[in-house]
Design an enzyme around this catalytic site. Sequence first.
Site, mmCIF file in Angstrom:
data_model
loop_
_atom_site.group_PDB
_atom_site.id
_atom_site.type_symbol
_atom_site.label_atom_id
_atom_site.label_comp_id
_atom_site.label_asym_id
_atom_site.label_seq_id
_atom_site.Cartn_x
_atom_site.Cartn_y
_atom_site.Cartn_z
ATOM 1 N N ASP A 20 0.808 -1.219 0.000
ATOM 2 C CA ASP A 20 0.000 0.000 0.000
ATOM 3 C C ASP A 20 0.841 1.268 0.000
ATOM 4 O OD1 ASP A 20 0.897 -0.572 2.566
ATOM 5 O OD2 ASP A 20 -1.089 -0.943 3.382
ATOM 6 N N HIS A 80 -7.470 -4.581 9.786
ATOM 7 C CA HIS A 80 -7.117 -4.375 8.372
ATOM 8 C C HIS A 80 -5.820 -5.105 8.020
ATOM 9 C CE1 HIS A 80 -4.941 -0.450 9.665
ATOM 10 N NE2 HIS A 80 -4.000 -1.265 9.284
ATOM 11 N N ASP A 91 -7.960 -2.632 13.869
ATOM 12 C CA ASP A 91 -9.334 -2.918 13.423
ATOM 13 C C ASP A 91 -9.385 -4.146 12.515
ATOM 14 O OD1 ASP A 91 -8.133 -1.962 11.133
ATOM 15 O OD2 ASP A 91 -9.577 -0.339 10.785
ATOM 16 N N GLU A 144 -9.863 -1.963 4.913
ATOM 17 C CA GLU A 144 -10.539 -1.639 6.172
ATOM 18 C C GLU A 144 -11.837 -2.451 6.325
ATOM 19 O OE1 GLU A 144 -9.010 -0.068 8.353
ATOM 20 O OE2 GLU A 144 -8.256 1.891 7.759
#
Length: 236
Positions: free
Chosen positions: A67, A138, A136, A143
């Site tokens: 990313d 990810h 979370d 996400e």
Amino acid sequence: MNFIKVDSYERLSKIAADIIAAQVILKPDCVLGLATGSSPLGTYANLAEKCQKGELDFSKVTSVNLDEYVGLDSGNDQSYRYFMNKNLFTKINIDINNTNVPNGCADDIEAECLRYDKLIESLGGIDLQLLGIGLDGHIGFNEPGDKFIKGTNLVTLDPSTIEANSRFFASVDDVPTKAVTMGMGAIMSAKKVLLIANGKNKKEIVEKSFFGPITPYVPASILQLHNDLTVIYSEN
Ligand code: F6R
């Protein structure tokens, strides 16, 4: 799944580096999927050491990173391209032309996403994908949401991710709100997946991801369906 619990970050980093080293030794022209963030720093330091000692040769390796933040170019010290050059690529004998990070400054981000997927496809896919995990759940910057996204995509970062990553920036307002991330298709098609997580704060999400239901609301849970997954977790 091979779930390895260790008692220190040093041990985690050493095992992760040994797994990646084995991949490079067995297939010198392999494609490594790489991650940024704090988790892989120890792994990269171990790999750099092996390479500097002459134990590991990256000259034929190609890398594809997961990313990149939208709007940060390679000269920005918070960009993931900068991170990779600083923490790994300049410390090993990889050909920099064979290292790939999504371009977060592309004029046409949609075209960039398509280009990245085509690139991964043209390389024959990823041999070993290294992942961290967000609080979370990810992986990459995929996400939580109501579906798993297959291709490289433009994401709006979750407020909890922006907050977590603000530790690397002068202030939370400086954290980009968008990123380009490899999608679940390329990650799940990787021949091997190696996920590393450390810290007490990751314990709950690691349990949810690997021992809870598979749901896009916990993106990493999809990895339970991968047939060659290794997770290394250290609470310390
Ligand atoms: C980074 C990435 C992210 C991180 C995750 C954990 O390329 O893809 O998914 O792995 O945010 O970050 P750290 O390791 O800093 O806790």
